[in-house]
Design a protein around this motif. Structure first.
Motif, PDB file in Angstrom:
ATOM      1  N   ILE A  50       0.825  -1.215   0.000  1.00  0.00           N
ATOM      2  CA  ILE A  50       0.000   0.000   0.000  1.00  0.00           C
ATOM      3  C   ILE A  50       0.862   1.268   0.000  1.00  0.00           C
ATOM      4  N   LEU A  51       2.046   1.199   0.606  1.00  0.00           N
ATOM      5  CA  LEU A  51       2.912   2.392   0.598  1.00  0.00           C
ATOM      6  C   LEU A  51       3.407   2.680  -0.824  1.00  0.00           C
ATOM      7  N   ASN A  52       3.770   1.630  -1.532  1.00  0.00           N
ATOM      8  CA  ASN A  52       4.218   1.830  -2.913  1.00  0.00           C
ATOM      9  C   ASN A  52       3.077   2.269  -3.815  1.00  0.00           C
ATOM     10  N   ARG A  53       1.897   1.728  -3.536  1.00  0.00           N
ATOM     11  CA  ARG A  53       0.725   2.137  -4.326  1.00  0.00           C
ATOM     12  C   ARG A  53       0.456   3.629  -4.109  1.00  0.00           C
ATOM     13  N   ALA A  54       0.557   4.048  -2.855  1.00  0.00           N
ATOM     14  CA  ALA A  54       0.333   5.465  -2.533  1.00  0.00           C
ATOM     15  C   ALA A  54       1.309   6.349  -3.311  1.00  0.00           C
ATOM     16  N   LEU A  55       2.553   5.933  -3.312  1.00  0.00           N
ATOM     17  CA  LEU A  55       3.579   6.698  -4.031  1.00  0.00           C
ATOM     18  C   LEU A  55       3.280   6.721  -5.530  1.00  0.00           C
ATOM     19  N   ASP A  56       2.883   5.577  -6.055  1.00  0.00           N
ATOM     20  CA  ASP A  56       2.557   5.500  -7.487  1.00  0.00           C
ATOM     21  C   ASP A  56       1.390   6.418  -7.843  1.00  0.00           C
ATOM     22  N   LEU A  57       0.483   6.618  -6.877  1.00  0.00           N
ATOM     23  CA  LEU A  57      -0.697   7.449  -7.150  1.00  0.00           C
ATOM     24  C   LEU A  57      -0.442   8.937  -6.915  1.00  0.00           C
ATOM     25  N   GLY A  58       0.793   9.286  -6.617  1.00  0.00           N
ATOM     26  CA  GLY A  58       1.134  10.709  -6.502  1.00  0.00           C
ATOM     27  C   GLY A  58       1.201  11.234  -5.082  1.00  0.00           C
ATOM     28  N   ALA A  62      -3.995  16.869   4.004  1.00  0.00           N
ATOM     29  CA  ALA A  62      -4.635  16.025   5.009  1.00  0.00           C
ATOM     30  C   ALA A  62      -3.951  14.671   4.965  1.00  0.00           C
ATOM     31  N   ILE A  63      -3.794  14.055   6.141  1.00  0.00           N
ATOM     32  CA  ILE A  63      -3.081  12.766   6.179  1.00  0.00           C
ATOM     33  C   ILE A  63      -3.959  11.686   6.830  1.00  0.00           C
ATOM     34  N   PRO A  64      -4.980  11.209   6.131  1.00  0.00           N
ATOM     35  CA  PRO A  64      -5.786  10.138   6.722  1.00  0.00           C
ATOM     36  C   PRO A  64      -4.916   8.905   7.003  1.00  0.00           C
ATOM     37  N   GLY A  65      -5.165   8.279   8.141  1.00  0.00           N
ATOM     38  CA  GLY A  65      -4.453   7.036   8.457  1.00  0.00           C
ATOM     39  C   GLY A  65      -4.971   5.941   7.533  1.00  0.00           C
ATOM     40  N   MET A  66      -4.063   5.187   6.920  1.00  0.00           N
ATOM     41  CA  MET A  66      -4.501   4.181   5.944  1.00  0.00           C
ATOM     42  C   MET A  66      -3.842   2.841   6.211  1.00  0.00           C
ATOM     43  N   MET A  67      -4.600   1.778   5.944  1.00  0.00           N
ATOM     44  CA  MET A  67      -4.036   0.435   6.114  1.00  0.00           C
ATOM     45  C   MET A  67      -4.573  -0.542   5.067  1.00  0.00           C
ATOM     46  N   ARG A  68      -5.411  -0.039   4.143  1.00  0.00           N
ATOM     47  CA  ARG A  68      -5.956  -0.926   3.112  1.00  0.00           C
ATOM     48  C   ARG A  68      -5.764  -0.287   1.743  1.00  0.00           C
ATOM     49  N   LEU A  69      -5.634  -1.143   0.749  1.00  0.00           N
ATOM     50  CA  LEU A  69      -5.396  -0.658  -0.604  1.00  0.00           C
ATOM     51  C   LEU A  69      -6.540   0.232  -1.086  1.00  0.00           C
TER      52      LEU A  69
END
Ligand code: SF4
Ligand code: SF4
Length: 378
Positions: A59-67, A258-265
């Protein structure tokens, strides 16, 4: 590692009168006087300890890929720093990292910075924050001789950290002192449609005036505003969506991100989409949103956690979130199932009243817990 300027990333396209940039399709804003160009949606790393290293990497890499180019963590978020280091250290020049420590003295803060660098597998941290600065005595200690600020300034001089910030809950006087100090370049505060009156009248305008970047934590009300999982969404009578809640926060032009806490794709993808399609809310949209929130009633837990700890070990926000799922979203079976997993049930409440005293929203918590137990255990 040299200080990075992600605004030079080749995808950077344009900026407009609101100080909003676009990278790819993700909107970007300037983080106050730090000058960092950050994605309007950042990654809140508080929930990373709840998932495996493999899931975190995905999910961290996905976040980065999404900008998403801003990742926030803290020394006391379990293994969150380690997971970010493990997942993203080979892409270190693509994002900003922000972490924080509750250390009050220079000696302790120096050790904490060392620890963060090691955990994050980097030699440079873009933003280092004093975590949860609250009482005046703590603020004085941090800023006084031998205080944590000495270590932060030294690390900044040595090029180990780029900028200094602080996070603060509820303590408006401390927020004001930090903003006006001229030393802190960014502030992290809780702000959302459910508690905007606590900060938006004074703190956010003051931060803007002093060019202190505003990072919003708990934009989804500590999860209270996050929609239930998609597989349940169709059955839920959702009143406020996560997208509306994020748009409300970002509609305030004092807010950088804003930094929502995330743990799912799916959370990463949904939240990133908000950053891609961001439009400022019209007054009419804001009014409708406020009306919707009002419809939630006064007995609505915002999930802020100020009522904790309970001497009986009751995890109040978790139980009251299930009450919300039951009553507001209509997720009766889901809420009951979740409540069955709660270790210390609400009927352990001795009605000591401590939580009621501490709740900033004046909720009659023991009464709500009685209702929760009755509904959720039936
Ligand atoms: S009133 Fe009940 S829930 Fe609240 S702090 Fe006391 S024991 Fe805990
Ligand atoms: S009961 Fe009140 S203090 Fe506790 S989490 Fe809910 S809103 Fe916050």
């Amino acid at each position: 590692m040299a200080r990075k300027d992600l605004s030079s990333v080749s995808l950077l396209r344009t900026h407009n009168s609101f100080g909003v940039w676009e990278i790819g399709t993700m909107m970007m804003r300037r983080l106050g006087k730090t000058g960092l160009k950050v994605s309007v949606i950042g990654f809140g790393g508080i929930k990373l300890p709840l998932i495996s290293k493999e899931e975190a990497k995905k999910i961290l890499n996905r976040a980065l890929d999404l900008g998403i180019n801003f990742f926030d963590t803290a020394r006391n978020y379990g293994d969150s720093e380690e997971k970010i280091g493990l997942a993203l250290s080979d892409r270190r020049d693509e994002f900003y990292i922000s972490t924080k420590s509750m250390a009050l003295t220079a000696e302790d803060m120096a050790k904490e910075i060392e620890r963060s660098l090691k955990n994050l597998r980097t030699d440079y941290i873009d933003l280092y924050m004093c975590h949860n600065l609250r009482y005046p005595k703590d603020y004085d200690k941090v800023m006084g001789p031998g205080g944590a600020m000495e270590a932060l300034l030294k690390a900044k001089d040595e090029g180990v950290i780029g900028h200094i910030g602080f996070s603060c809950h509820r303590f408006h006087e401390t927020m004001e002192r930090g903003i006006k100090s001229g030393i802190f370049e960014a502030i992290m505060v809780a702000y959302n449609i459910l508690n905007d009156e606590l900060v938006d009248k004074s703190i956010l305008p003051m931060a803007k005036e002093h060019d202190v970047g505003v990072i919003v934590m708990k934009p989804l009300g500590g999860g209270a505003l996050a929609a239930p999982p998609p597989e349940l969404g169709a059955r839920a009578k959702i009143v406020v969506t996560a997208e509306q809640a994020l748009k409300f926060v970002l509609a305030n032009d004092a807010v950088s991100l804003a930094i929502p806490g995330m743990m799912r794709l799916w959370e990463v993808e949904e939240n990133a989409r908000v950053g891609e399609t961001l439009q400022f809310m019209t007054d009419e949209e804001k009014r409708r949103l406020r009306d919707a929130v009002k419809a939630l009633g006064s007995e609505f837990c915002r999930g802020c956690g100020y009522c904790q700890p309970c001497p009986q070990g009751i995890r109040i926000p978790i139980i009251l979130r299930q009450l919300t799922y039951y009553k507001v979203y209509g997720l009766v079976d889901w809420a009951k199932g979740r409540y069955r997993m709660v270790e210390v049930k609400a009927d352990n409440c001795l009605e000591c009243g401590q939580c009621r005293e501490k709740c900033p929203y004046g909720l009659d918590v023991p009464k709500m817990l009685r209702e929760a137990h009755k509904l959720l255990s039936s």
